[in-house]
Design a protein around this motif. Sequence first.
Motif, PDB file in Angstrom:
ATOM      1  N   ILE B  34       0.851  -1.191   0.000  1.00 50.99           N
ATOM      2  CA  ILE B  34       0.000   0.000   0.000  1.00 50.99           C
ATOM      3  C   ILE B  34       0.886   1.241   0.000  1.00 50.99           C
ATOM      4  O   ILE B  34       1.619   1.468   0.957  1.00 50.99           O
ATOM      5  CB  ILE B  34      -0.917   0.049   1.253  1.00 50.99           C
ATOM      6  N   PHE B  37       1.782   3.509   3.338  1.00 48.21           N
ATOM      7  CA  PHE B  37       1.961   2.784   4.592  1.00 48.21           C
ATOM      8  C   PHE B  37       3.400   2.298   4.678  1.00 48.21           C
ATOM      9  O   PHE B  37       3.816   1.447   3.907  1.00 48.21           O
ATOM     10  CB  PHE B  37       0.991   1.602   4.655  1.00 48.21           C
ATOM     11  N   GLY B 407      -4.080   6.438   2.491  1.00 49.07           N
ATOM     12  CA  GLY B 407      -2.805   6.016   3.092  1.00 49.07           C
ATOM     13  C   GLY B 407      -2.023   7.204   3.618  1.00 49.07           C
ATOM     14  O   GLY B 407      -1.498   7.181   4.728  1.00 49.07           O
ATOM     15  N   SER B 410      -3.453   8.714   6.785  1.00 46.68           N
ATOM     16  CA  SER B 410      -3.211   7.921   8.001  1.00 46.68           C
ATOM     17  C   SER B 410      -1.780   8.046   8.529  1.00 46.68           C
ATOM     18  O   SER B 410      -1.496   7.554   9.613  1.00 46.68           O
ATOM     19  CB  SER B 410      -3.556   6.457   7.749  1.00 46.68           C
TER      20      SER B 410
END
Lengths: 160, 549
Positions: B34, B37, B407, B410
């Motif tokens: 991803i 991440f 992503g 986060s």
Amino acid sequence: MPFLPKDVGLGIGILAATAVLMHQTTLVRNFPSTRFGAEIWPQIILGVIGILALVMIVGGWRKRNSPETAVTHEMGGKVGGRDVIALAVFASFGFFVWGAPLIGTPLAGFLMVMAILTFIGELTPRMIMIHTVIALSSVGLMWVIFTNVLRVIMPTGALW
Amino acid sequence: MIDGLVVGFAEAFQIWNLLMMAGGVFAGLVVGAIPGFSITMAIVLVLPFTYGMDAGAGLSLMIGVMVGGLSGGLISAMLIGIPGTPASVATTFDGLPMVRSGRQGFALGLGIWSSAIGGLLSGLALLVLSPYLARIGLEIGPWDYFMMIVFALTITASLSGDNMVKGLLAGAFGLLIAAVGEEQVNGVSRLTFGNRSLDGGFDYLPILIGVFAFSQLLLDMPSRYVARRSLSTNSEAGSQHIPHLLAIRTILKNWRTTIRSTLIGLFVGILPATGASISNIIAYDQAKKASLNPKEFGKGAVEGIIAPETSNNATQGGSLMILMALGIPGDAVAAVVLAALLIHDVAPSPTFILEQPAIAYLIFVTFIVAHVVMVVMQSITLRVFVMCIRVPIYILVAIILFYCAMGVFSVNNTMFDVWTMFLFGVVGYIMARANFPLAPLILGVVLGTIAEVNLIRAMSINSDIVVFVTRPWSLLFLVLAVLSVLFPIYQNRRDAIWGPYFLPVAAILVGIPIAIMPGLIRPAIAVLIAALGIYHLYRAMSHSPKHRT
């Protein structure tokens, strides 16, 4: 041949930006006891950028009549269809970033994905239906993964 | 060592520990694939789960995530050209063209097995060389770190071929972006134009994702017609199959590249605070320079995949080595592993391996076994990922951009990072259209802060800049930086009058700093290198046209 070779124009632009940033570094206020001021490192980098920009300008000027500069590079080139698509994608993404805190990540995300699919994809009723399903399922799946599995707290919308 | 190894194997092969490791590898693979991440984030996410576990199970899980995450990065780098982490930047150079040519199974097989072999070799080195190599890490001071970063940037720029000035400019832009906000040592703001939200500077992950995601995806769509096709138009029906034996044979055939890249990865890994973001680029550069077909690089060269993927996994072995031997984390991932060790009352130190052989050898053995588990897991999950590139490009673009935005959000749970991704997406696209290479920009952003902090440290200890050329490691990196700038010129002008002298003189210059290093082995190697250089210089001079007449 254009008025200025592309690299010369770019180099002049970089030099101008370097001058503005160099002026910004002169406004830094250090603590009295500082031995290595906070402005020194950016000034070193800007000095290097300035020299490299000059090299680029000289190189671009010397190559102005060479046949290589006439050939459009694979990535570079004139403004065309690629840039129109890019503009649409950036506009859709820009709307998402602006809208997510207001209308929530799922709705803003759905609208962004749908806008990109509709702009680039075929505009037939069947494809619009497929695009809607793709946008709903992909955004919904990501939303579930990020919020429920990875426990990321996403903006849900200040308007609701 | 044998006793420790037996204890380590016994611990690692306990069913619960094996299950934890396998679960960790799987989670790492998914997270690594991803974009946005990082492996560090994945380890931080699983760290709380290890609180209730014993040290063996907790460490097995963490090392599984670490190995899986590092190998998972190759999936997005190869299939869509977006490196999940900076450790996979160089993988995009040849991985993506090979996938685009329809050989995705072979490309991914090469990537997986290179990762595994790099990891296995560094795991073995971890077992044997830990005490010796850790000592080298202690020789590296702030002058040396600073020069190493300069070297890393110059070699990345030199990979840009004809656009080297633009490559150097991109690297310098990256350093400048990293300089925005508060300076790390004194906390004084600069280049913020009075905007307080820029005081914290930019996180490198949103920049990495923004620059690569937008430029790569948008340049894949020159027109609506092309955008409606899939990424792999040349792929055959059976090309999802991963030819494991062919991949292994190819890696063994390129054993020089494999060994060289492993050594580069190990060496960079033992230097604290550097990591795989540098090693994959250095390994790629060295593979290109040593290749018989350097012009194939960038078009899907086999060595262009083997080198970065071998070295980035080997780097983790190196960073674990310095962590185990000295208690110094080699990179952010090792720092989180250190935190996990401390949670379980295990404190690495120079006597750690002797005092806690069970834990130390469990880590070594788990690191090796996790690479075998990773190959099995990759082979199963890759078929699903490979199907992605059969989807029309525009659908992939729309979904990936949303996925990247999530992503990126986060990373710090803030929309500022998504704005950063957007801004640098525009910057990256414009730079790509103006033929600026993007890898030096990213490397500059990632290493900018480390470069500045080490420059400040160096100048605070001794303000005399001559130290940069009197310390052996600093001088070595300076010589390598200059040579890496000159090497592309040499490659293009081998027939010039100075062409035959370049490599011998380069060898002699490299030999000088190695000769002044402590100990006996390195000066002896330096003498050998210099002697070879002098011999080839003599031969070049005796074959020169002037001499012949």
